[in-house]
Structures are given as C-alpha cells and as structure tokens.
Write a protein that holds these residues in place. Sequence first.
Motif, PDB file in Angstrom:
ATOM      1  N   ALA A  20       0.847  -1.192   0.000  1.00  0.00           N
ATOM      2  CA  ALA A  20       0.000   0.000   0.000  1.00  0.00           C
ATOM      3  C   ALA A  20       0.879   1.236   0.000  1.00  0.00           C
ATOM      4  CB  ALA A  20      -0.922   0.018   1.218  1.00  0.00           C
TER       5      ALA A  20
ATOM      6  N   GLY B  78      -3.328  -0.885   4.782  1.00  0.00           N
ATOM      7  CA  GLY B  78      -4.151   0.271   4.453  1.00  0.00           C
ATOM      8  C   GLY B  78      -3.321   1.535   4.557  1.00  0.00           C
ATOM      9  N   HIS B  79      -3.931   2.642   4.972  1.00  0.00           N
ATOM     10  CA  HIS B  79      -3.228   3.912   5.069  1.00  0.00           C
ATOM     11  C   HIS B  79      -2.257   3.902   6.244  1.00  0.00           C
ATOM     12  CE1 HIS B  79      -2.353   8.113   4.827  1.00  0.00           C
ATOM     13  NE2 HIS B  79      -2.895   8.376   6.007  1.00  0.00           N
TER      14      HIS B  79
ATOM     15  N   ASP C  95      -9.005  -7.128   6.229  1.00  0.00           N
ATOM     16  CA  ASP C  95      -8.614  -6.096   5.272  1.00  0.00           C
ATOM     17  C   ASP C  95      -8.715  -4.749   5.973  1.00  0.00           C
ATOM     18  OD1 ASP C  95      -7.655  -5.010   2.965  1.00  0.00           O
ATOM     19  OD2 ASP C  95      -9.355  -5.546   1.710  1.00  0.00           O
TER      20      ASP C  95
ATOM     21  N   GLY D 100      -8.744  -0.312   5.114  1.00  0.00           N
ATOM     22  CA  GLY D 100      -8.744   0.777   4.147  1.00  0.00           C
ATOM     23  C   GLY D 100      -8.033   1.999   4.698  1.00  0.00           C
ATOM     24  N   ASP D 101      -8.676   3.151   4.588  1.00  0.00           N
ATOM     25  CA  ASP D 101      -8.100   4.383   5.110  1.00  0.00           C
ATOM     26  C   ASP D 101      -8.358   4.510   6.599  1.00  0.00           C
ATOM     27  OD1 ASP D 101      -7.169   6.883   5.657  1.00  0.00           O
ATOM     28  OD2 ASP D 101      -8.526   7.955   4.322  1.00  0.00           O
TER      29      ASP D 101
ATOM     30  N   HIS E 127     -10.966   2.385   8.205  1.00  0.00           N
ATOM     31  CA  HIS E 127     -11.804   1.296   8.698  1.00  0.00           C
ATOM     32  C   HIS E 127     -11.223  -0.061   8.316  1.00  0.00           C
ATOM     33  CE1 HIS E 127     -13.142   1.761   4.570  1.00  0.00           C
ATOM     34  NE2 HIS E 127     -13.728   0.591   4.636  1.00  0.00           N
TER      35      HIS E 127
ATOM     36  N   CYS F 287     -17.011  -5.243  10.856  1.00  0.00           N
ATOM     37  CA  CYS F 287     -16.227  -4.066  10.490  1.00  0.00           C
ATOM     38  C   CYS F 287     -16.160  -3.071  11.648  1.00  0.00           C
ATOM     39  CB  CYS F 287     -16.830  -3.367   9.265  1.00  0.00           C
ATOM     40  SG  CYS F 287     -16.769  -4.354   7.743  1.00  0.00           S
TER      41      CYS F 287
ATOM     42  N   SER G 193     -14.635   1.245  12.543  1.00  0.00           N
ATOM     43  CA  SER G 193     -14.181   2.509  11.974  1.00  0.00           C
ATOM     44  C   SER G 193     -13.343   3.272  12.977  1.00  0.00           C
ATOM     45  CB  SER G 193     -15.387   3.364  11.569  1.00  0.00           C
ATOM     46  OG  SER G 193     -14.970   4.641  11.144  1.00  0.00           O
TER      47      SER G 193
ATOM     48  N   GLU H 269     -18.907   3.370   7.664  1.00  0.00           N
ATOM     49  CA  GLU H 269     -18.132   2.230   7.204  1.00  0.00           C
ATOM     50  C   GLU H 269     -18.383   0.947   7.978  1.00  0.00           C
ATOM     51  OE1 GLU H 269     -15.131   4.655   8.250  1.00  0.00           O
ATOM     52  OE2 GLU H 269     -14.610   5.440   6.284  1.00  0.00           O
TER      53      GLU H 269
END
Length: 219
Positions: A20, A80-81, A122, A124-125, A127, A138, A140, A146
């Motif tokens: 990433a 992720g981020h 997995d 993300g930014d 979450h 999930c 956040s 999210e």
Amino acid sequence: MAVAMNGALSGRTVTEIAAASDSDGSNATVCVIADGDPFCWGSGTAGQLGDGRATNSSVPVAVQSGGAIVPGTTTRIALGHRTACAVAAGTPVCWGLRADSAVPAAVDASGALSGTVTSDIDFGDRHGCVVADARAHCWSVGASFELGIGGPAHDSPPVAVDTSGALSSCATGWLPAMLGAGQCAPGEGIEVGYRVSYQKAGWSSPDTVVISAWRGPAS
C-alpha cells in the motif's frame, strides 16, 4: 528486482504479500507472510513495519511477535493507510497509524468478535473488516458510514455487518431470526412441518407430523 532474502527472510518461504502507499505514491510499504510470520519493509514512519520503531527500512524486518502475534500462526495480512493488519492464531491484530501502535495490537474483541475465530482481514483508510465465523465484521476509526450497520459511528469496536438484506443466507420466504449467524425463521405464509409427541407415566405417544402455515412475522 528480487527482494533481499539473505536477511530476515533467509531460508523462509513466502506465502502471501500485501502492499500500500499514500494517494500520491509516497510512503509505500510492503508486508509478507513467510513460514507463518509477518515481515515488512519500506515506509515505517507511522510504525507500520511493526518492529517497534517509526523509521523506514530498505530490507525486510520481522514484525514483533510474542505479544499480540503468536509466532508461526499468521495466515492473512493486509495494508491500508500507513496501517498493517494480520490474522494470527485466528485473532485480528493491527499496527501503525490507525492502530496508534508501532507493534501489533489485538483488535477489540470484547463485543461482536468475542469467542469467534477470524479467517480473513482487510483495512482501508479509516476502517477495517474481518471475516469471523463466516460472518463479516467491520469497525471505523473515523466518523463515517463504514461499519455496515446502517448508520455512522466513531472509534467503534468491530460490529457484525447487517445480513438481513443482500447478504442473507436464508431461503426464499425465510427471514434472519436474529438469534445468531445463519439462523432463519419462517416468513408469512411459509408452511412449516414438525413432529409432536408426549410422554406420560413412562409411555410415549407415536410421533404426529403437523404441517402448518406461519401467519405472523419472523421473530
């Protein structure tokens, strides 16, 4: 160009890889699983290399194990981020910017994840999501939508994603019973068959098969 295999990865077999970077292509990080252990290299200024430091590395370094990560048990890894996450011994762990930790820290399992076994992860930014006991969960780390439960939340622990709609595994006409993952209740008009018997003074009646139509909503 081959990754250096004469250091931390010497003699190991790589089975999974994740990478990433920031939207502008900077701060790129790569992590792999080798013989059940995670290794990372690249940008580590937010602690996303997982070795306890906040520095970059041009060669693979071992993610700290022995704490949140049981050695030799890592099966999945995601980036992720400026954040990395993994599944180790069936438990989700994360490190880096969004985890606010330069070493692996266990994801909050006090709620929906309590007693479950995680098989995938997995991030993300802001979450993350996991598959635990065949159901999506999930969480956040920012005020957004999210979590998959139909509303906003902030800094929330993982929650089970709503499976009453498109993700429902119930047969046509049946509805999620909300008693647990994979349990369904008959919808209106569904015919249900069941067996009835009773016992009295050591004697049992023969089974009687009853067929009836459910007329109320699922509960």
